[in-house]
Scaffold this motif. Structure first.
Motif, PDB file in Angstrom:
ATOM      1  N   LYS A 183       8.163 -26.854   6.479  1.00  0.00           N
ATOM      2  CA  LYS A 183       9.130 -27.939   6.439  1.00  0.00           C
ATOM      3  C   LYS A 183      10.266 -27.598   5.490  1.00  0.00           C
ATOM      4  CE  LYS A 183       8.998 -32.619   7.303  1.00  0.00           C
ATOM      5  NZ  LYS A 183       8.537 -33.959   7.187  1.00  0.00           N
ATOM      6  N   MET A 184       9.945 -26.786   4.495  1.00  0.00           N
ATOM      7  CA  MET A 184      10.941 -26.366   3.518  1.00  0.00           C
ATOM      8  C   MET A 184      11.686 -25.124   4.018  1.00  0.00           C
ATOM      9  SD  MET A 184       9.946 -25.648  -0.408  1.00  0.00           S
ATOM     10  CE  MET A 184       9.209 -24.082  -0.021  1.00  0.00           C
ATOM     11  N   ARG A 185      11.394 -24.691   5.245  1.00  0.00           N
ATOM     12  CA  ARG A 185      11.946 -23.466   5.828  1.00  0.00           C
ATOM     13  C   ARG A 185      11.562 -22.244   4.993  1.00  0.00           C
ATOM     14  NH1 ARG A 185      16.528 -25.707   9.035  1.00  0.00           N
ATOM     15  NH2 ARG A 185      15.368 -27.383   9.927  1.00  0.00           N
ATOM     16  N   PHE A 186      10.375 -22.283   4.449  1.00  0.00           N
ATOM     17  CA  PHE A 186       9.838 -21.114   3.750  1.00  0.00           C
ATOM     18  C   PHE A 186       8.790 -20.573   4.706  1.00  0.00           C
ATOM     19  CE2 PHE A 186       7.020 -18.760   1.084  1.00  0.00           C
ATOM     20  CZ  PHE A 186       7.722 -18.365  -0.030  1.00  0.00           C
ATOM     21  N   TRP A 187       9.050 -19.393   5.269  1.00  0.00           N
ATOM     22  CA  TRP A 187       8.183 -18.926   6.351  1.00  0.00           C
ATOM     23  C   TRP A 187       6.934 -18.277   5.777  1.00  0.00           C
ATOM     24  CZ3 TRP A 187      10.026 -22.046   9.392  1.00  0.00           C
ATOM     25  CH2 TRP A 187      11.380 -22.217   9.602  1.00  0.00           C
ATOM     26  N   ALA A 196      -3.840 -20.379  -4.225  1.00  0.00           N
ATOM     27  CA  ALA A 196      -2.531 -20.714  -4.792  1.00  0.00           C
ATOM     28  C   ALA A 196      -1.872 -19.473  -5.397  1.00  0.00           C
ATOM     29  CB  ALA A 196      -2.690 -21.809  -5.837  1.00  0.00           C
ATOM     30  N   LEU A 197      -2.697 -18.650  -6.068  1.00  0.00           N
ATOM     31  CA  LEU A 197      -2.157 -17.416  -6.660  1.00  0.00           C
ATOM     32  C   LEU A 197      -1.571 -16.519  -5.582  1.00  0.00           C
ATOM     33  CD1 LEU A 197      -4.666 -16.109  -9.347  1.00  0.00           C
ATOM     34  CD2 LEU A 197      -2.262 -16.735  -9.613  1.00  0.00           C
ATOM     35  N   TRP A 198      -2.297 -16.434  -4.470  1.00  0.00           N
ATOM     36  CA  TRP A 198      -1.840 -15.569  -3.383  1.00  0.00           C
ATOM     37  C   TRP A 198      -0.496 -16.048  -2.834  1.00  0.00           C
ATOM     38  CZ3 TRP A 198      -4.926 -11.882  -4.307  1.00  0.00           C
ATOM     39  CH2 TRP A 198      -4.907 -10.742  -3.505  1.00  0.00           C
ATOM     40  N   ALA A 199      -0.267 -17.357  -2.910  1.00  0.00           N
ATOM     41  CA  ALA A 199       0.964 -17.907  -2.348  1.00  0.00           C
ATOM     42  C   ALA A 199       2.096 -17.915  -3.359  1.00  0.00           C
ATOM     43  CB  ALA A 199       0.705 -19.333  -1.860  1.00  0.00           C
ATOM     44  N   ILE A 200       1.733 -18.004  -4.643  1.00  0.00           N
ATOM     45  CA  ILE A 200       2.779 -18.229  -5.635  1.00  0.00           C
ATOM     46  C   ILE A 200       3.567 -16.954  -5.910  1.00  0.00           C
ATOM     47  CG2 ILE A 200       1.602 -17.748  -7.811  1.00  0.00           C
ATOM     48  CD1 ILE A 200       2.666 -20.401  -8.776  1.00  0.00           C
ATOM     49  N   LEU A 201       2.914 -15.827  -5.711  1.00  0.00           N
ATOM     50  CA  LEU A 201       3.596 -14.556  -5.977  1.00  0.00           C
ATOM     51  C   LEU A 201       4.851 -14.415  -5.105  1.00  0.00           C
ATOM     52  CD1 LEU A 201       2.736 -12.443  -8.043  1.00  0.00           C
ATOM     53  CD2 LEU A 201       1.831 -11.098  -6.151  1.00  0.00           C
ATOM     54  N   PRO A 202       4.712 -14.546  -3.783  1.00  0.00           N
ATOM     55  CA  PRO A 202       5.938 -14.484  -2.969  1.00  0.00           C
ATOM     56  C   PRO A 202       6.920 -15.614  -3.296  1.00  0.00           C
ATOM     57  CG  PRO A 202       3.976 -14.692  -1.569  1.00  0.00           C
ATOM     58  CD  PRO A 202       3.494 -14.634  -2.963  1.00  0.00           C
ATOM     59  N   ALA A 203       6.386 -16.775  -3.665  1.00  0.00           N
ATOM     60  CA  ALA A 203       7.279 -17.911  -3.939  1.00  0.00           C
ATOM     61  C   ALA A 203       8.148 -17.639  -5.161  1.00  0.00           C
ATOM     62  CB  ALA A 203       6.461 -19.182  -4.143  1.00  0.00           C
ATOM     63  N   CYS A 224       8.950 -14.729  -6.401  1.00  0.00           N
ATOM     64  CA  CYS A 224       9.921 -13.664  -6.107  1.00  0.00           C
ATOM     65  C   CYS A 224      11.069 -14.186  -5.260  1.00  0.00           C
ATOM     66  CB  CYS A 224       9.226 -12.503  -5.406  1.00  0.00           C
ATOM     67  SG  CYS A 224       8.097 -11.644  -6.494  1.00  0.00           S
ATOM     68  N   LYS A 225      10.739 -15.092  -4.339  1.00  0.00           N
ATOM     69  CA  LYS A 225      11.789 -15.665  -3.503  1.00  0.00           C
ATOM     70  C   LYS A 225      12.718 -16.553  -4.357  1.00  0.00           C
ATOM     71  CE  LYS A 225      13.476 -18.060   0.172  1.00  0.00           C
ATOM     72  NZ  LYS A 225      14.082 -17.591   1.382  1.00  0.00           N
ATOM     73  N   ALA A 226      12.120 -17.360  -5.207  1.00  0.00           N
ATOM     74  CA  ALA A 226      12.915 -18.324  -5.974  1.00  0.00           C
ATOM     75  C   ALA A 226      13.853 -17.613  -6.948  1.00  0.00           C
ATOM     76  CB  ALA A 226      11.999 -19.292  -6.705  1.00  0.00           C
ATOM     77  N   PHE A 227      13.350 -16.576  -7.591  1.00  0.00           N
ATOM     78  CA  PHE A 227      14.159 -15.958  -8.639  1.00  0.00           C
ATOM     79  C   PHE A 227      14.978 -14.765  -8.174  1.00  0.00           C
ATOM     80  CE2 PHE A 227      11.170 -18.449 -11.051  1.00  0.00           C
ATOM     81  CZ  PHE A 227      12.000 -19.008 -12.013  1.00  0.00           C
ATOM     82  N   TRP A 228      14.439 -14.000  -7.225  1.00  0.00           N
ATOM     83  CA  TRP A 228      15.175 -12.799  -6.829  1.00  0.00           C
ATOM     84  C   TRP A 228      15.556 -12.789  -5.350  1.00  0.00           C
ATOM     85  CZ3 TRP A 228      10.479 -12.075  -9.709  1.00  0.00           C
ATOM     86  CH2 TRP A 228      10.725 -11.997 -11.094  1.00  0.00           C
ATOM     87  N   GLY A 229      15.280 -13.885  -4.681  1.00  0.00           N
ATOM     88  CA  GLY A 229      15.698 -13.981  -3.292  1.00  0.00           C
ATOM     89  C   GLY A 229      15.027 -12.984  -2.360  1.00  0.00           C
ATOM     90  N   THR A 230      13.790 -12.588  -2.651  1.00  0.00           N
ATOM     91  CA  THR A 230      13.105 -11.661  -1.747  1.00  0.00           C
ATOM     92  C   THR A 230      12.780 -12.370  -0.443  1.00  0.00           C
ATOM     93  OG1 THR A 230      11.009 -12.300  -2.718  1.00  0.00           O
ATOM     94  CG2 THR A 230      12.032 -10.308  -3.578  1.00  0.00           C
ATOM     95  N   ASN A 231      12.514 -11.591   0.567  1.00  0.00           N
ATOM     96  CA  ASN A 231      12.217 -12.144   1.886  1.00  0.00           C
ATOM     97  C   ASN A 231      10.762 -12.597   1.932  1.00  0.00           C
ATOM     98  OD1 ASN A 231      11.241 -12.268   4.564  1.00  0.00           O
ATOM     99  ND2 ASN A 231      13.019 -11.131   5.237  1.00  0.00           N
ATOM    100  N   GLU A 232      10.569 -13.908   2.082  1.00  0.00           N
ATOM    101  CA  GLU A 232       9.207 -14.432   1.995  1.00  0.00           C
ATOM    102  C   GLU A 232       8.361 -14.050   3.208  1.00  0.00           C
ATOM    103  OE1 GLU A 232      11.805 -16.210   2.697  1.00  0.00           O
ATOM    104  OE2 GLU A 232      11.366 -17.811   4.135  1.00  0.00           O
ATOM    105  N   THR A 233       9.019 -13.834   4.349  1.00  0.00           N
ATOM    106  CA  THR A 233       8.251 -13.513   5.556  1.00  0.00           C
ATOM    107  C   THR A 233       7.495 -12.195   5.367  1.00  0.00           C
ATOM    108  OG1 THR A 233      10.155 -14.431   6.664  1.00  0.00           O
ATOM    109  CG2 THR A 233       8.452 -13.498   8.040  1.00  0.00           C
ATOM    110  N   LEU A 234       8.248 -11.172   4.943  1.00  0.00           N
ATOM    111  CA  LEU A 234       7.618  -9.877   4.728  1.00  0.00           C
ATOM    112  C   LEU A 234       6.590  -9.941   3.615  1.00  0.00           C
ATOM    113  CD1 LEU A 234      10.477  -7.282   4.969  1.00  0.00           C
ATOM    114  CD2 LEU A 234       8.408  -7.454   6.353  1.00  0.00           C
TER     115      LEU A 234
END
Lengths: 510, 383
Positions: B97-101, B144-151, B153-163
């Motif tokens: 819903k947040m468009r975070f894939w 939660a740990l498994w999910a927070i790592l990509p989150a 990186c996405k929030a601070f460095w704009g990494t691609n969450e899908t990959l």
């Protein structure tokens, strides 16, 4: 000279779902004339032109070119019939030169840049364009890009040119130049259709005016025998008074100080260069400039949305005269400091509102976080929504309708209504009447005026200089990110502002 | 001139059909369209069954039905499958819903499951009343740990969450593979047998009941969270328009991280329910692709948790029914997958017709031009 009309539409109708975009339109354009298509937003001007240029296909009706019926089902067909459209948004490859862009996509011709450049040059000389065929698009000013678009169409042998709001991006001086070129093309026998909603331009350039209202063609009049008032009446369907009631500012006191503001854009280019001004409570400060000269960045910097390299933004409270530093504060922090700063951004559905949310949910964008509860309280926004719908005459099935489904004017009423509801002390509005019909525009002007009379410092970014001169008290002119002048709106002229608008770019060498 | 008339001949026809956006459908119409789609799907798959296998399609469909409703046992087992799939679908929904894939649900579930399995294996002799809350917490934290790592990186460095989330799946799978060799039982078997310790208790002899109840509660909570909480509102604003979120002062980074925390935590819960509640063991296949199927469930239901129960049911029903017909009717195992594909194709495809309608060219087109061109083949167009 051919006496048959260059293009003739017979009973053209187009519907989108239940919306009738064009209904039974009969229209003709003669050879060697400039026809202006006038109509409010949503009156079906662009849809009609899109049918001529092959983007849409009419549901009913026929199109004749030189008396012969034609079927235009793609832009390619349109080109084959000598119809070329210059869209509002340019479709050019930035890294290519003018010539490369012009010959791009032409198949039945050998790729010969040199020869093409010569033909381009010849076209320029013939009609009086100023263009360097070897210049790359990204080095060009907006007006040059527009020239490329026009030549692109001419190069393909267009006899009928359609220009969609060509002056929206031009200064008054550039507009005059464009009009000279258009007149030369007309004298050369071309047919020109120009879409616009600026009345004085219609009167200045066209031979005849076709007026559309709610998708229907209401009349075609000779420009020589008509007047602004008559055109407006035809366009709106009733008499409208076109006067903005400007009152003298009463005890205007400094509200917002901007000093030496510098901002960088995404690509590291300076978008604001040492901008300083003071906005007074109780007056409307207009901001004029060519589109993209830093107006958006300036407002966003004040609203806390744009990173500031250097400079200060200070707010002086009207209650206790205390100064607050707004620099590097987020919008939330600004609100928490008790600064009631409202902002109607240019991008209404992409920034000011959320298109897929209903009116109620959009009302609480600013206020949803108040209170400690984990849950939302939808009661106050619901009342506010009903209030705004009633007072600003928002046309909507209900308060639960997604704002995306509303028309442009109603979207803007919802947004402005919400921003005013918080009793602001500073109100910033970027292009608040863009795309609005005349009645909605005047409603917005009146709302801004009412805020001014309440002592609010209103900052109004506009594009129509006539309106700026009528509505504002002072006008700040911005050119290439610099303040090129602050003039008194009561005594200044369009020409003066137009000159100031282009000044910022020209003295880059300093 | 000859050239010109040749091109004119080609152009004198209107396009074959127009695609027109629908507006203002009556409330029941979308359901009617979907019903027609399902009917069509059944007709097409029946025909295909007849042609390809020669079997009676009605027998086939009743066998399919048997797969989920044949007996109470089957029904419960279907519900249990449904619960796990639904739980993972709930997990990915706030992120989507947040468009975070977040396509890393598979890995997040495995992380939760692995943490649960570790507790079950290592905490021998602990009282069950202590173990279960502890396992739950550990599993949720792991997910939660498994999910927070990509989150982050996405929030601070704009990494691609899908990959990023996708890659995290493989890390989780390899980790599980490693621990399976460490804990394998019996030795040399290459897998972990049933772990007796730390199983969720069975109610009335059925171990499926607790997971089903837990997920049913989660559906209601998620519905309320998304619709009535401030968090849900923020998720929607960030998803719809990050610019609007900035404009009103929502801390976008904060919302991204918090939402992925919720997403991963629910995946962890699913892992816990799988390992402690239904499977009582762990393998790299524990999530069994549900982490990806959940994406489809969530999308099909337009991110509404209540509708998700329906879409998840549809998918579980089809897959169980498919398995059933493959065994009882002795069909090649890919045949039921073909049927599933057809049915899903129609159900997903009908969404297009809910939003758009297709109008065929009308016959009266361009008679004048046709008349002018006597040698044209299109005379029948003239009226």
């Amino acid at each position: 000279m051919n006496t048959l009309p260059a293009i003739e539409l017979c009973g053209v109708t187009k519907t989108f779902g239940s919306v009738i975009a064009n209904k039974d339109v009969n229209l003709d354009v003669r050879h060697g004339e400039i026809l202006a298509i006038l109509g409010e937003n949503g009156s079906g001007k662009t849809t009609l032109m899109n049918m001529i240029s092959g983007i849409y296909y009419p549901d009913e009706g026929k199109i004749f070119i030189d008396g012969e019926e034609v079927v235009i089902k793609s832009p390619k067909d349109a080109f084959a019939h000598g119809i070329g459209m210059i869209h509002q948004h340019f479709k050019l490859v930035d890294l290519f030169t003018a010539t490369e862009n012009i010959i791009l996509g032409i198949k039945d011709e050998k790729y010969n840049l040199k020869q093409a450049a010569e033909s381009v040059k010849a076209l320029c000389d013939r009609y009086g364009f100023e263009l360097d065929p070897k210049k790359k698009i990204y080095e060009m000013a907006v007006s040059e890009k527009q020239t490329v678009e026009i030549i692109k169409v001419l190069y393909r042998g267009a006899e009928i040119l359609i220009l969609d709001e060509p002056t929206a991006v031009l200064t008054p001086q550039e507009t005059r130049k464009l009009f000279d070129v258009l007149r030369k093309m007309r004298d050369d026998g071309k047919s020109i259709i120009i879409i616009t909603h600026k009345l004085h331009e219609v009167l200045a350039i066209s031979d005849r005016v076709a007026i559309l209202r709610k998708g229907e063609h209401v009349a075609t009049v000779d420009t020589a025998t008509t007047s602004e008032a008559e055109l407006t009446e035809l366009m709106v369907g009733k008499k409208v008074s076109l006067n903005i009631d400007r009152t003298e500012p009463r005890d205007a006191t400094p509200r917002l100080f901007v000093e030496g503001l510098n901002c960088l854009g995404h690509d590291g280019v300076k978008v604001l260069d040492n901008v300083s001004f003071t906005a007074l409570g109780g007056e409307i400060l207009g901001i004029a400039g060519i589109a993209g000269s830093g107006q958006r960045e300036l407002l966003e910097a004040i609203a806390g949305l744009q990173h500031i390299e250097s400079g200060t933004i200070t707010y002086r409270s009207p209650e206790d005269g205390e100064d607050t530093d707004l620099r590097d504060k987020t919008p939330l922090e600004i609100r928490e400091l008790g600064v009631r700063l409202s902002f109607v951004p240019e991008d209404r559905l992409g920034m000011g509102l959320v298109g897929d949310m209903d009116i109620v949910d959009n009302m609480m964008l600013r206020s949803y976080s108040y209170g400690k509860s984990f849950f939302l309280d939808r009661d106050p926004p619901k009342h506010l929504a009903e209030d705004i719908i009633a007072h600003l005459e928002v046309v909507t099935p209900s308060a639960a309708t997604p704002v995306r489904r509303l028309s442009g004017g109603n979207v803007q009423k919802v947004l402005v209504g919400r921003e005013i509801s918080s009793a602001p002390t500073v109100l910033m509005a970027a292009y608040p009447v863009r795309g609005l019909d005349i009645n909605s525009s005047y409603l917005i002007y009146n709302l801004l005026n009412a805020q001014k009379e309440k002592g609010v410092a209103v900052i109004f970014v506009g594009e129509d200089l006539d309106v700026l001169l009528e509505l504002c008290d002072r006008i700040l002119v911005i050119g290439s990110g610099r303040v090129t002048g602050i003039v008194d709106a009561r005594t200044s002229t369009k020409e003066e502002i137009g000159l100031l608008m282009t000044k910022g770019g020209s003295d880059d060498g300093e | 001139m000859a050239n010109k008339s040749a091109t004119a001949e080609k152009k004198q026809r209107e396009p074959l059909f127009h695609i027109v956006k629908r507006d203002g459908l009556r409330p029941w119409e979308p359901y009617a369209i979907r019903a027609v789609a399902i009917l069509l799907a059944l007709i097409v798959s029946s025909l295909l069954t007849l042609i390809l296998t020669g079997k009676n399609p009605f027998l086939l469909f009743s066998a399919m039905f048997e797969g989920s409703f044949g007996s109470f046992r089957r029904f419960l087992s279907m519900l249990s499958d449904l619960a796990i799939l639904l739980c993972i679908s709930l997990a990915v929904t706030p992120a989507f819903k947040m468009r975070f894939w977040n396509i890393g649900a598979e890995g997040q579930v495995l992380a939760g499951g692995l943490a649960t399995a570790a507790c079950m294996i290592l905490m021998k002799g602990w009282p069950i009343a202590v173990m279960i809350p502890l396992m739950l917490i550990v599993a949720v934290v792991a997910g939660a740990l498994w999910a927070i790592l990509p989150a982050v990186c996405k929030a601070f460095w704009g990494t691609n969450e899908t990959l990023f989330t996708l890659m995290m799946n493989y890390v989780a799978i390899q980790l599980v593979r490693y621990f399976v060799t460490v804990w394998e039982n019996p030795k040399g078997s290459g897998h972990i047998g049933v772990i007796r310790n730390g199983q969720l208790p069975a109610i009335a002899g059925y171990s499926e009941i607790i997971p089903i109840l837990v997920v049913a509660t989660a559906v209601a909570l998620m519905y309320v969270y998304l619709k009535y909480s401030k968090h849900g509102y923020e998720i929607e604003v960030v998803g719809q328009s990050e610019n609007t979120a900035r404009y009103i002062g929502i801390n976008v980074k904060h919302v991204i991280i918090r939402t992925m925390l919720v997403s991963g935590a629910i995946c962890g819960l699913a892992g816990f329910l799988l390992v402690s509640g239904t499977d009582h063991t762990i393998s790299p296949d524990t999530a069994g692709g549900d982490g990806f199927t959940a994406i489809m469930v969530s999308w099909l239901a337009k991110f509404n948790p209540l509708y998700m129960a329906l879409t998840a049911f549809l998918i579980v029903f089809l897959s169980r029914g498919g398995g059933e017909i493959a065994t009882t009717m002795r069909l090649n195992s890919s045949f039921p997958e073909i049927l599933t594909g057809i049915i899903l194709f129609f159900i997903i495809g009908c969404e297009f017709f809910i939003h758009y309608s297709v109008r065929l060219r009308h016959k009266k087109a361009a008679p004048a031009e046709v008349a002018a061109d006597a040698d044209s083949e299109e005379k029948e167009d003239r009226e």
